[in-house]
Design a protein around this motif. Sequence first.
Motif, PDB file in Angstrom:
ATOM      1  N   GLN A  69       0.853  -1.184   0.000  1.00  9.18           N
ATOM      2  CA  GLN A  69       0.000   0.000   0.000  1.00  9.18           C
ATOM      3  C   GLN A  69       0.884   1.228   0.000  1.00  9.18           C
ATOM      4  N   ALA A  70       0.902   1.949  -1.117  1.00 11.32           N
ATOM      5  CA  ALA A  70       1.719   3.152  -1.230  1.00 11.32           C
ATOM      6  C   ALA A  70       0.912   4.378  -0.811  1.00 11.32           C
ATOM      7  N   SER A  71       1.599   5.345  -0.219  1.00 12.36           N
ATOM      8  CA  SER A  71       0.960   6.593   0.206  1.00 12.36           C
ATOM      9  C   SER A  71       2.005   7.707   0.241  1.00 12.36           C
ATOM     10  N   GLY A  72       1.513   8.937   0.429  1.00  8.00           N
ATOM     11  CA  GLY A  72       2.425  10.065   0.584  1.00  8.00           C
ATOM     12  C   GLY A  72       2.530  10.978  -0.614  1.00  8.00           C
ATOM     13  N   GLY A  73       1.877  10.625  -1.708  1.00  8.01           N
ATOM     14  CA  GLY A  73       1.920  11.477  -2.872  1.00  8.01           C
ATOM     15  C   GLY A  73       1.154  12.769  -2.652  1.00  8.01           C
ATOM     16  N   GLY A  74       1.291  13.685  -3.595  1.00  9.43           N
ATOM     17  CA  GLY A  74       0.585  14.951  -3.488  1.00  9.43           C
ATOM     18  C   GLY A  74       1.092  15.947  -4.503  1.00  9.43           C
ATOM     19  N   LEU A  75       0.689  17.196  -4.301  1.00  7.67           N
ATOM     20  CA  LEU A  75       1.070  18.299  -5.175  1.00  7.67           C
ATOM     21  C   LEU A  75       2.128  19.130  -4.457  1.00  7.67           C
ATOM     22  N   VAL A  76       3.236  19.386  -5.143  1.00  7.41           N
ATOM     23  CA  VAL A  76       4.326  20.155  -4.543  1.00  7.41           C
ATOM     24  C   VAL A  76       4.942  21.043  -5.606  1.00  7.41           C
ATOM     25  N   GLN A  77       5.491  22.163  -5.192  1.00  9.43           N
ATOM     26  CA  GLN A  77       6.164  23.047  -6.130  1.00  9.43           C
ATOM     27  C   GLN A  77       7.561  22.521  -6.449  1.00  9.43           C
ATOM     28  N   ALA A  78       8.045  22.900  -7.600  1.00  9.48           N
ATOM     29  CA  ALA A  78       9.404  22.526  -7.990  1.00  9.48           C
ATOM     30  C   ALA A  78      10.391  22.978  -6.914  1.00  9.48           C
ATOM     31  N   GLY A  79      11.330  22.096  -6.610  1.00  9.50           N
ATOM     32  CA  GLY A  79      12.293  22.364  -5.549  1.00  9.50           C
ATOM     33  C   GLY A  79      11.863  21.835  -4.199  1.00  9.50           C
TER      34      GLY A  79
END
Length: 121
Positions: free
Chosen positions: A4-14
């Motif tokens: 079960q993978a988790s932790g993804g999301g939207l982030v800015q470059a850098g």
Amino acid sequence: VQLQASGGGLVQAGGSLRLSCAASGRTFSSSAMGWFRQAPGKEREFVAATSWSGATTYYADSVKGRFTISRDNAKNTVYLQMNSLKPEDTAVYYCAAGPRLAPRRAGYDYWGQGTQVTVSS
């Protein structure tokens, strides 16, 4: 082994994200673990892998020096720390388990469901 993978999301470059992959099953601590990713319209590609003990790791050239794979066998969990993220890192990230360390899809028998990582410019 179920993953079960988790932790993804939207982030800015850098920016940074840490993915986790929780495993069930008694064979986790003896399995090599890998992370792969698949961007829209592209094939799934190797990102990083670790041996059963964590002593040996492999990385794709595109993520070397930015991503770190690690595992905690007591928690049945493997991690992918992603730093200095770039828009080209945007993809669905999958964790996988297999009998031996390998930098290719064919080396893994079990796959998680994937977690989306989106890096905005």
